[in-house]
Design an enzyme around this catalytic site. Sequence first.
Site, mmCIF file in Angstrom:
data_model
loop_
_atom_site.group_PDB
_atom_site.id
_atom_site.type_symbol
_atom_site.label_atom_id
_atom_site.label_comp_id
_atom_site.label_asym_id
_atom_site.label_seq_id
_atom_site.Cartn_x
_atom_site.Cartn_y
_atom_site.Cartn_z
ATOM 1 N N HIS A 23 -2.528 -1.225 -3.520
ATOM 2 C CA HIS A 23 -3.715 -0.387 -3.381
ATOM 3 C C HIS A 23 -3.574 0.837 -4.284
ATOM 4 O O HIS A 23 -2.714 1.686 -4.051
ATOM 5 C CB HIS A 23 -3.894 0.060 -1.929
ATOM 6 C CG HIS A 23 -4.157 -1.073 -0.989
ATOM 7 N ND1 HIS A 23 -3.857 -0.999 0.353
ATOM 8 C CD2 HIS A 23 -4.689 -2.303 -1.189
ATOM 9 C CE1 HIS A 23 -4.199 -2.140 0.944
ATOM 10 N NE2 HIS A 23 -4.705 -2.945 0.021
ATOM 11 N N ASP A 54 -4.483 -4.896 5.920
ATOM 12 C CA ASP A 54 -4.855 -5.754 4.798
ATOM 13 C C ASP A 54 -3.743 -6.773 4.555
ATOM 14 O O ASP A 54 -2.566 -6.424 4.495
ATOM 15 C CB ASP A 54 -5.074 -4.899 3.543
ATOM 16 C CG ASP A 54 -5.693 -5.688 2.399
ATOM 17 O OD1 ASP A 54 -6.311 -6.741 2.659
ATOM 18 O OD2 ASP A 54 -5.564 -5.236 1.235
ATOM 19 N N SER A 87 0.860 -1.185 0.000
ATOM 20 C CA SER A 87 0.000 0.000 0.000
ATOM 21 C C SER A 87 0.896 1.235 0.000
ATOM 22 O O SER A 87 1.697 1.408 -0.910
ATOM 23 C CB SER A 87 -0.957 -0.026 1.189
ATOM 24 O OG SER A 87 -1.869 1.047 1.135
#
Length: 439
Positions: free
Chosen positions: A276, A372, A249
């Site tokens: 992401h 995540d 991310s």
Amino acid sequence: MAIRILVVDDSVVIRKLVTSTLSEVRGMEVVATAATGKIALAKIQQCSPDIVILDVEMPDMDGIETLQHIRKLAPRLPVIMFSTKTERGAVATIEALTRGASDYVTKPSNVGNVLVAMARVREDLVPKIQALTGGVRGPRKPPSSPAASLAKAATSSTTQIRTVPIATTMPLPTTSATPTTGKATTGTSSTTSSSSTAGTSPLSRMTTQVIARSQVTASNPVIVLDGPVRLHRSTAPRPPVEIIAIGASTGGPNALAELLAQLPEEFPVPIVIVQHMLATFTRHFAERLAAQCRIKIVEANAGDTVAPGHAYIARGDYHLMTVRRLGRTSLAMNQEVAENFCRPAVDVLFRSIAHTHGAGALAVVLTGMGHDGLRGCGAIRDAGGDVIVQDEQSSVVWGMPGFVARAGLASQVLALDQLASELRRRVGPGAPRAAGAVP
């Protein structure tokens, strides 16, 4: 002390919008604004900001050129690129991310009024500012080394730790321009547009639980809010690696560019990646990586059969999964509910490779906000696979890898510049190989 912010944009309307929005957030202060890159460089030296919000497209000195000067002037100063969702904006933003920008946020567009625009800016910018600066300023402890954390763990294996339960799914934010993630340690973005709750997260609103460290297992990978790194130890021989899945991310684009550039063209297993990122951006990101790396890198398409020496980047706004048909692995995509406030979600990909490849799955968790990938790493562990995470010192934000490391799911915690050699070792000559070896 408040987080000191410098806002750089050639539009007076945008400067006022961002300044007004962030000034309402507790613990944040816009200490200066700048209409050009040259003015911004002077303001950095005058005001010593903690973070810079930098427009991508500006006359004279654009955001990329300004970023390059910032990196020479203040190499570790966090910079968030503020870009449009246009094709041109996407290309420029990807260029900035691979040149050292910390993260990006897209400018609000097609909104009905100023209040909605402010809400979107608050939702997207506040958690990233907090994550990249460590929240409210104060004396910072240097990142502890894995060795130091493990030494601490050896003396505290039975201590109690603070945790919160994992809430994995929720609808995508209807007012947010980009999927957002949970914050690394102190809170994250929420879907609300209320100024009183902007910058808080489901993590900060959940009830903290105090449990024995022994209760944290692969099947129960709760969010460990504090505590030392615990490496997963096993005396069993490592199974052959059939596929590598990477999750990233905040800070991921730069980390992926560095990691993948060190892999040889004939890398013997396929790589699947969730970064992401917005749908507008992932194709350009894949193209940028492909131009820099020897392995073949593409944006993933449903139905693609994965092949050695190839890396597949999840398309923005689509979950990416692996499926097994007639002994071969191919890719599938869907737009089901966001997990961990993200689509694509790392957890979705990791669960799928645990199902399709079991003990042959190797997960790598890179820098990023939120948690995540935590449950997905638990699924890979349960299936007999292995997990490696990036260390704190080389991460932009030690959220995703930190939660996995503290949960005891990773067998190794490595600096970014050590990851490529470890992956080559895991799949190179002398490494265990699967029978038939074609995934």
